[in-house]
Design an enzyme around this catalytic site. Structure first.
Site, short mmCIF file in Angstrom:
data_model
loop_
_atom_site.label_atom_id
_atom_site.label_comp_id
_atom_site.label_asym_id
_atom_site.label_seq_id
_atom_site.Cartn_x
_atom_site.Cartn_y
_atom_site.Cartn_z
N TYR A 134 4.41 -5.36 4.64
CA TYR A 134 3.99 -6.74 4.32
C TYR A 134 5.22 -7.59 3.98
CZ TYR A 134 2.60 -10.62 1.33
OH TYR A 134 2.50 -11.86 0.76
N LYS A 175 7.23 -11.01 5.87
CA LYS A 175 7.64 -12.29 5.24
C LYS A 175 9.12 -12.56 5.49
CE LYS A 175 3.70 -13.52 3.58
NZ LYS A 175 3.00 -14.65 4.18
N SER A 208 7.03 -14.99 -0.22
CA SER A 208 6.67 -14.27 -1.43
C SER A 208 7.92 -13.81 -2.15
CB SER A 208 5.83 -13.06 -1.03
OG SER A 208 5.74 -12.13 -2.08
N GLY A 264 -8.79 -19.36 2.49
CA GLY A 264 -8.37 -18.27 1.61
C GLY A 264 -8.12 -18.77 0.19
N ARG A 298 3.04 3.00 -10.79
CA ARG A 298 2.64 2.85 -9.38
C ARG A 298 3.91 2.90 -8.53
NH1 ARG A 298 -0.66 -2.53 -7.66
NH2 ARG A 298 1.31 -3.52 -8.29
N SER A 352 -11.19 -13.77 8.38
CA SER A 352 -10.98 -12.32 8.25
C SER A 352 -10.91 -11.90 6.79
CB SER A 352 -9.71 -11.88 9.00
OG SER A 352 -8.59 -12.59 8.52
N ASN A 397 -4.48 -5.97 -7.17
CA ASN A 397 -3.69 -6.79 -8.09
C ASN A 397 -4.32 -6.83 -9.48
OD1 ASN A 397 -3.23 -8.63 -5.21
ND2 ASN A 397 -1.51 -7.73 -6.28
N LEU A 398 -3.46 -7.12 -10.45
CA LEU A 398 -3.87 -6.99 -11.85
C LEU A 398 -5.06 -7.88 -12.24
CD1 LEU A 398 -3.34 -5.76 -14.64
CD2 LEU A 398 -1.73 -7.63 -15.06
P1 NAD Z 1 -6.03 -14.96 1.57
O1 NAD Z 1 -6.22 -13.66 2.29
O2 NAD Z 1 -7.02 -15.32 0.53
O3 NAD Z 1 -5.93 -16.16 2.63
C1 NAD Z 1 -5.42 -16.00 3.92
C2 NAD Z 1 -6.40 -16.67 4.87
O4 NAD Z 1 -5.89 -16.56 6.20
C3 NAD Z 1 -7.78 -16.01 4.87
O5 NAD Z 1 -8.77 -17.01 4.73
C4 NAD Z 1 -7.88 -15.32 6.24
O6 NAD Z 1 -9.20 -15.30 6.72
C5 NAD Z 1 -6.96 -16.18 7.08
N1 NAD Z 1 -6.31 -15.51 8.21
C6 NAD Z 1 -5.61 -14.35 8.23
N2 NAD Z 1 -5.12 -14.13 9.47
C7 NAD Z 1 -5.51 -15.18 10.25
C8 NAD Z 1 -5.30 -15.53 11.61
N3 NAD Z 1 -4.59 -14.76 12.43
N4 NAD Z 1 -5.85 -16.67 12.07
C9 NAD Z 1 -6.59 -17.48 11.26
N5 NAD Z 1 -6.81 -17.19 9.96
C10 NAD Z 1 -6.26 -16.06 9.45
O7 NAD Z 1 -4.54 -14.92 0.95
P2 NAD Z 1 -3.89 -15.89 -0.11
O8 NAD Z 1 -3.75 -15.15 -1.39
O9 NAD Z 1 -4.54 -17.21 -0.10
O10 NAD Z 1 -2.42 -15.98 0.51
C11 NAD Z 1 -2.06 -17.02 1.41
C12 NAD Z 1 -0.66 -16.76 1.91
O11 NAD Z 1 0.23 -16.67 0.82
C13 NAD Z 1 -0.50 -15.46 2.70
O12 NAD Z 1 0.39 -15.68 3.76
C14 NAD Z 1 0.10 -14.52 1.69
O13 NAD Z 1 0.85 -13.50 2.29
C15 NAD Z 1 0.97 -15.46 0.87
N6 NAD Z 1 1.20 -14.96 -0.49
C16 NAD Z 1 0.16 -14.64 -1.30
C17 NAD Z 1 0.40 -14.15 -2.58
C18 NAD Z 1 -0.74 -13.79 -3.49
O14 NAD Z 1 -0.49 -13.11 -4.48
N7 NAD Z 1 -1.96 -14.19 -3.23
C19 NAD Z 1 1.72 -13.99 -3.03
C20 NAD Z 1 2.76 -14.33 -2.18
C21 NAD Z 1 2.50 -14.84 -0.90
C1 UD1 Z 2 2.07 -7.22 -5.75
C2 UD1 Z 2 2.89 -6.81 -4.55
C3 UD1 Z 2 3.69 -8.00 -4.07
C4 UD1 Z 2 2.77 -9.18 -3.76
C5 UD1 Z 2 1.95 -9.49 -5.02
C6 UD1 Z 2 0.96 -10.56 -4.80
C7 UD1 Z 2 3.29 -4.42 -4.83
C8 UD1 Z 2 4.30 -3.37 -5.10
N1 UD1 Z 2 3.73 -5.70 -4.90
O1 UD1 Z 2 2.97 -7.65 -6.74
O2 UD1 Z 2 4.41 -7.66 -2.92
O3 UD1 Z 2 3.52 -10.32 -3.38
O4 UD1 Z 2 1.25 -8.30 -5.42
O5 UD1 Z 2 -0.04 -10.17 -3.91
O6 UD1 Z 2 2.15 -4.12 -4.56
N2 UD1 Z 2 -0.91 -3.38 -12.66
C9 UD1 Z 2 -1.56 -2.45 -13.44
N3 UD1 Z 2 -2.79 -2.03 -13.07
C10 UD1 Z 2 -3.43 -2.48 -11.94
C11 UD1 Z 2 -2.77 -3.46 -11.13
C12 UD1 Z 2 -1.50 -3.87 -11.51
O7 UD1 Z 2 -1.03 -2.02 -14.46
O8 UD1 Z 2 -4.56 -2.04 -11.65
C13 UD1 Z 2 0.41 -3.89 -13.06
C14 UD1 Z 2 1.52 -3.60 -12.05
O9 UD1 Z 2 2.11 -2.36 -12.28
C15 UD1 Z 2 2.46 -4.79 -12.31
C16 UD1 Z 2 1.52 -5.92 -12.75
O10 UD1 Z 2 0.32 -5.29 -13.17
O11 UD1 Z 2 3.32 -4.49 -13.39
C17 UD1 Z 2 1.19 -6.89 -11.63
O12 UD1 Z 2 0.72 -6.17 -10.49
P1 UD1 Z 2 0.13 -6.90 -9.19
O13 UD1 Z 2 -0.89 -7.90 -9.61
O14 UD1 Z 2 -0.30 -5.83 -8.24
O15 UD1 Z 2 1.35 -7.72 -8.61
P2 UD1 Z 2 2.82 -7.20 -8.21
O16 UD1 Z 2 2.94 -5.74 -8.26
O17 UD1 Z 2 3.79 -8.00 -8.98
#
Ligand code: NAD
Ligand code: UD1
Length: 334
Positions: free
Chosen positions: A148, A152, A124, A10, A291, A34, A198-199
């Site tokens: 979600y 966590k 997170s 991932g 949002r 996945s 996400n943004l």
């Molecule tokens: P991602 O979806 O890119 O990576 C997750 C990986 O886990 C994927 O490759 C998916 O195929 C695999 N996976 C999911 N369920 C599985 C299972 N049951 N068995 C084996 N593989 C499985 O997500 P990411 O952005 O790399 O995030 C990684 C972790 O960090 C996640 O737990 C996510 O919740 C956490 N996290 C992410 C963010 C973010 O903004 N990206 C923020 C806070 C926390």
């Molecule tokens: C979101 C999740 C958070 C998660 C994080 C990383 C929600 C409410 N929160 O955080 O739980 O840990 O992603 O995956 O979904 N924005 C826009 N236009 C867009 C997208 C986002 O204006 O099309 C703004 C949002 O309002 C926010 C900022 O950009 O102010 C960041 O948004 P985003 O990237 O989705 O992250 P979070 O909301 O912080």
């Protein structure tokens, strides 16, 4: 040291595997693909010029996990595997509870059986809910606003209970703020299949004309320019935090919690404008309503991670915007 990386194909997992291999660790990935692609394994090898072992499969599959621990001499685990889309978790809560909780329970049971008790877990900043003040410190009250986030927080509680019951465990819970950017090679990065929520992934798709216009969710917040403020952190900095956490859990026992953020907040418009300037590209946007569920501002106090892990984020917002775009441009032309 040999590290099992669940979800290693991932976004954050792949960058962490690169850092691990570059720093002399052996890496074993288990991922069911996945939300990722198999080719990421080759990209990690290409960047590092090192080998790794890949198991395609589900962390919830106890037989597979026992097989991995039987064959590999695992020293510690970094657990990324899980689902992460907030909106989808509201629509399909059982899918999220089932995957995120079951994968962690199975993993911990198998780790226990094989006496591997060093774990780094991806949590997170979502566990802080609506923080009462800023910047956010690790001891702030915890609450969640969506399934979600609840997974966590539940997992954090499960891990806490595990340590209470058996104090030979050593666990680092890392609470990520907003990871963006990509590896500077442009070979790995964030690659969502669907329309991004996400943004940064959304901005990138507008910049490359795959999507027409970014909707900025509200400009009436009590922030510097009225748009939402977040603590964006470069994914490579974030990944390096995992190596620091591994070093610490290797020497200690118990459970501890760390904010991984920069401590700086940027507004949506600051991100849009920096992205446009750095990459010399236009990003069309329009202001729309807020949002639901969004908060005005969220940024970390990262001083505990600095003190205990010796970790600080080094890359700035220009690096994040440049690297995010570079990844997409490189992969579009291939
Ligand atoms: P991602 O979806 O890119 O990576 C997750 C990986 O886990 C994927 O490759 C998916 O195929 C695999 N996976 C999911 N369920 C599985 C299972 N049951 N068995 C084996 N593989 C499985 O997500 P990411 O952005 O790399 O995030 C990684 C972790 O960090 C996640 O737990 C996510 O919740 C956490 N996290 C992410 C963010 C973010 O903004 N990206 C923020 C806070 C926390
Ligand atoms: C979101 C999740 C958070 C998660 C994080 C990383 C929600 C409410 N929160 O955080 O739980 O840990 O992603 O995956 O979904 N924005 C826009 N236009 C867009 C997208 C986002 O204006 O099309 C703004 C949002 O309002 C926010 C900022 O950009 O102010 C960041 O948004 P985003 O990237 O989705 O992250 P979070 O909301 O912080």
């Amino acid at each position: 040291m040999k590290i099992l990386v669940t979800g290693g194909c991932g976004y954050i997992g792949s960058h962490t595997c690169v850092e691990l291999l570059d720093n002399g660790y052996e890496v074993v990935i288990v991922d069911n693909l996945s939300n990722s692609k198999r080719e990421v394994v080759d990209k990690i090898k290409e960047i590092t010029n090192k080998d790794l072992t890949f198991y395609e499969g589900d962390v919830r599959n106890q037989e597979l996990m026992e097989d991995i621990f039987e064959r590999e001499n695992i020293d510690a685990v970094i657990h990324f595997a899980g689902y992460k889309a907030v909106g989808e978790s509201v629509q399909l809560p059982l899918k999220y509870y089932r995957n995120n909780l079951d994968s962690t329970l199975t993993l911990c049971e198998v780790m226990s059986k094989y006496n591997v008790k060093k774990l780094v877990f991806s949590s997170s900043a979502t566990v802080y809910g609506s923080p009462k003040s800023l910047p956010i410190k690790e001891d702030f009250p915890l609450s969640t606003t969506n399934p979600y986030g609840s997974t966590k927080l539940m997992i954090e509680n499960i891990l806490k209970d595990l340590v209470i019951a058996d104090n030979s465990w050593s666990i680092a819970v890392l609470r990520y703020f907003n990871p963006i950017g990509a590896h500077s090679s442009g070979l790995i990065g964030e690659d969502p299949n669907d329309i991004p929520n996400n943004l940064m992934p959304y901005i990138v798709k507008v910049a490359t004309n795959e999507l027409e216009c970014l909707s900025v969710f509200g400009n009436d917040y009590d922030t510097k320019d009225g748009t939402g403020v977040r603590d964006y952190i470069h994914v490579v900095d974030l990944s390096r935090g995992h190596l620091k956490a591994l070093e610490v859990i290797n020497k200690t026992i118990g459970i501890d919690y760390y904010n991984l953020g920069t401590g700086k907040g940027y507004s949506v418009l600051e991100i849009v404008n920096t992205f446009s300037k750095v990459n010399n590209v236009k990003v069309n946007y329009k202001i729309v309503g807020r949002r639901p569920g969004d908060i005005a501002s969220c940024y970390a106090d990262p001083s505990y991670a600095k003190e205990k892990l010796g970790w600080v984020a080094e890359k700035d917002i220009v690096d994040m915007c440049r690297d995010a775009y570079n990844f997409v441009i490189k992969n579009k032309t291939k």
